[in-house]
Structures are given as structure tokens and as C-alpha cells.
Design a protein around this motif. Structure first.
Motif, PDB file in Angstrom:
ATOM      1  N   VAL A  68       0.832  -1.200   0.000  1.00  9.53           N
ATOM      2  CA  VAL A  68       0.000   0.000   0.000  1.00  9.53           C
ATOM      3  C   VAL A  68       0.868   1.252   0.000  1.00  9.53           C
ATOM      4  CG1 VAL A  68      -1.686   1.338   1.326  1.00  9.53           C
ATOM      5  CG2 VAL A  68      -1.962  -1.137   1.101  1.00  9.53           C
ATOM      6  N   ARG A  98      -4.189  -1.306  -6.362  1.00  5.83           N
ATOM      7  CA  ARG A  98      -4.363  -0.458  -5.185  1.00  5.83           C
ATOM      8  C   ARG A  98      -4.604   1.002  -5.560  1.00  5.83           C
ATOM      9  NH1 ARG A  98      -1.428  -4.662  -4.684  1.00  5.83           N
ATOM     10  NH2 ARG A  98      -1.596  -6.044  -2.866  1.00  5.83           N
ATOM     11  N   TYR A 182      -7.960   2.943   3.346  1.00  4.36           N
ATOM     12  CA  TYR A 182      -7.746   1.876   2.365  1.00  4.36           C
ATOM     13  C   TYR A 182      -6.749   0.851   2.897  1.00  4.36           C
ATOM     14  CZ  TYR A 182      -6.801  -0.520  -2.028  1.00  4.36           C
ATOM     15  OH  TYR A 182      -6.668  -1.481  -3.006  1.00  4.36           O
ATOM     16  N   ARG A 186      -7.252  -3.196   3.266  1.00  2.00           N
ATOM     17  CA  ARG A 186      -6.353  -4.204   2.710  1.00  2.00           C
ATOM     18  C   ARG A 186      -5.870  -5.173   3.799  1.00  2.00           C
ATOM     19  NH1 ARG A 186      -6.359  -4.616  -2.885  1.00  2.00           N
ATOM     20  NH2 ARG A 186      -4.694  -6.102  -2.424  1.00  2.00           N
TER      21      ARG A 186
END
Length: 344
Positions: A68, A98, A182, A186
Motif C-alpha cells: 500500500v 491499489r 484503504y 487491505r
């Protein structure tokens, strides 16, 4: 990602205390901690028997968080977003899953919040010194701000077939408004894949839960009083298979004469927000979406944000600083999640 990390210092501090007390209350609750995105992360979980060890889970989590960061960090010159921002070809640029996900989420939330969420504000964020470069405002003027604004706009890029095309030359995307949320999503995906069905993930204050916590009860997470370094509980929220994000203007700001200029930038003016709203909390199943809406509501008025939340069925809580003190507003959907004072 320092832009939005600072808003979480008081929130994440209390969350860590609450999570630690939960961990000690039940022998089956494990805790994993670490550093990421310029902040910390904490995971509380019940391991699924002998299928996976705590060390294996942590290794998988840290690998995903590195992915990420490698995709979204504006503080890394070698990240995908940094390389994208330097690319001005005007041709489709293939992007990772991503980055694609974050841009899709940002575009959808922006459309539903009248453009209040704008991840293309990179040049303006840098102008004000809330980005990767050191702050230096003495030699800047309105003309430079307008030049930075001319390189922004959610219509400045298009998405098609896993590729992004810049429509505005010099466009720079800063996904910090949704990046930590986010990251939480994940990590949750990693835990799901490892067979973990009861967990709480927290990255810099952004939270996502699944299943139940200690003694088989819903996870409880605190929203602290929106004052710098405060650990006083403003509200306690119970979460089951839900995420929660809070955005605030009371920690990271510029002091200008008698005003505090927030790190949250209004896309319509290019100026830091100076309104009376000091905190916005939003619940959603996906943490990145909750994160985006919380940021957008810091731009919109209290009335418009509550109206929007009710129209969309969002659970939201807003805290406004008034001459009489703090005033709290709730959307209709949040009431089932509020923990009563006698249940603290």
C-alpha cells in the motif's frame, strides 16, 4: 502519510488504551502492533486455532502495508503515486490494483459530496506546507496559489481499463484523505484470507472490525473529545462488521494571527477550512469510503453534511465548536451504534 496522520494522535492514543484493556480481559485475544504510513497500527484478533500463527499473520500484514505504501505514499520518491505525479505524457498510464481502487473510491465519494473530496489537491497541499515538502509561506502569494489551483480538479483525470490519463497538465494526486482507510481495508482482506473471523484493525485511528471481541461482545471504539491531546471520551461506538473514520481540524493546523487554518483544504477556494466544525465521524463497511466521507464533511456545512448522511443512509456524527462549547449532531443511522453512558 503525514498530511492526515496528525489528526489522529489523540484518537489513536485512546483507542490503543481501550484495545489493550480488551486484550488483557480475554486470553484468546491476540495483539499485533507496528508502524506504517507515518503512524502506528494495531490489530486485535482471535486466531483460528492452529491454521495460522501470530507471527505469520504479522508478516502477511506488514507485506500488504508495504505494498500500500509503495503504491500510495507521496513521501516516497519511488512510490507509484510519486512516479505518476511526475508523468505528464497525457497518455493512459497503467496503474496497480491499489491505486486504481483508491481513485475509483475517491471519484465516487467526490461525486456524492458535491466535489468536497478532491484528491487532486496535491499542488495546493504543497503550497500550504501540508505535504511532503517543508513548509515555507513567507515568499508565497495569491498568484502562486491560483497557479497551484489551476492544476487541480477531479475532472483532471480519466479512468479506463485499469489505466489513468491526465487531462490537466501538472495534475498531482494526493490520496491521503482515503489512504489510511484503504490500508485498513487491505489488512482486513489479508485477515479474511488467513481465516481470521474476529478482529479489529486500526491504522492511525481508522478502524475496521469483523465478528466480536472480548467475551463475544461487539467491538467498542472511542471517539475522543476534539481537543488537542485530549483522551476524554466524547462518544463510544460499537462496531460489528463495520468501519469507522474520524476527520478533525484541531491537531494539524497553521496559526495565522487569531485564526487556526486547518490542514483540510476546501477545493472551491484552495484555502484551509476555517469553519466551526472540528470533527466528523462516519461509519461504513469499507474504511476507505468512511475516511473519504469524513474528510468531505469537514468541508461541507454541518447542515449539509447531516442532510447528505441522511439521504445516503450514512451513520455520521459531527462536532461543532460554538460560543457555548461543543455541540454534537447525529445522523439518523448512527443511533444504533452509540453506546450509552452507563455502558462505558
Amino acid at each position: 502519510m503525514r498530511l492526515l496522520v496528525m489528526r489522529w494522535l489523540s484518537v489513536s492514543g485512546l483507542i490503543s488504551l481501550l484495545l489493550a484493556s480488551q486484550a488483557w480481559a480475554h486470553i484468546n485475544i491476540e495483539q499485533i502492533t507496528g508502524n506504517t504510513m507515518g503512524t502506528t497500527y494495531t490489530i486485535q484478533l482471535r486466531l483460528p486455532g492452529s491454521l495460522v500463527t501470530k507471527q505469520q499473520v504479522k508478516a502477511l500484514v506488514e507485506l500488504e502495508l508495504e505494498r500500500v505504501n509503495r503504491a500510495l505514499s507521496v513521501y516516497r520518491a519511488d512510490s507509484e503515486i510519486s512516479e505518476f505525479n511526475l508523468n505528464d505524457t497525457g497518455k493512459p498510464i497503467p496503474v496497480s490494483e491499489r491505486l486504481w481502487d483508491v481513485l475509483q473510491i475517491s471519484r465516487n465519494v467526490s461525486a456524492k459530496t458535491y466535489g468536497a473530496l478532491d484528491v487532486t489537491l496535491g499542488p495546493v497541499i504543497e503550497f500550504w506546507g501540508f505535504g511532503a515538502k517543508p513548509r515555507e509561506l513567507q515568499h508565497k502569494d495569491r498568484g502562486q496559489l491560483e497557479l497551484a489551483r489551476s492544476k487541480t480538479g477531479m475532472d483532471g483525470f480519466t479512468l479506463d481499463s485499469q489505466a489513468v490519463t491526465k487531462v490537466i497538465r501538472g495534475l498531482e494526486i494526493n490520496p491521503s484523505a482515503v489512504a489510511k482507510g484503504y490500508g485498513v481495508d487491505r489488512v482486513a482482506k489479508v485477515l479474511d484470507g488467513a481465516g481470521v473471523v474476529n478482529y479489529l484493525v486500526e491504522v492511525g485511528g481508522e478502524v475496521r472490525t469483523r465478528g466480536v471481541g472480548v467475551r463475544g461482545r461487539d467491538w467498542k471504539v472511542a471517539v475522543t473529545r476534539p481537543q488537542k491531546f485530549s483522551l476524554e471520551i466524547q462518544e463510544l461506538i460499537k462496531l460489528k462488521d463495520m468501519s469507522m473514520a474520524t476527520s478533525g481540524s484541531y491537531v494539524n493546523y497553521i496559526q495565522s494571527d487569531d485564526r487556526q487554518l486547518s490542514h483540510i483544504i476546501d477545493p472551491t477556494t484552495g484555502m484551509p477550512t476555517v469553519g466551526s466544525l472540528v470533527s466528523a465521524t462516519v461509519l461504513h463497511r469499507r474504511c476507505a469510503i468512511a475516511d473519504g466521507f469524513a474528510t468531505a464533511m469537514m468541508i461541507l456545512s454541518v447542515e449539509r453534511s447531516i442532510q447528505l448522511a441522511n439521504e445516503l443512509g450514512l451513520a455520521a456524527m459531527l462536532i461543532e465548536q460554538t460560543d457555548m462549547g461543543l455541540k454534537t449532531y447525529f445522523s439518523d443511522a448512527i443511533y444504533p451504534f452509540l453506546v450509552k453512558q452507563d455502558e462505558f
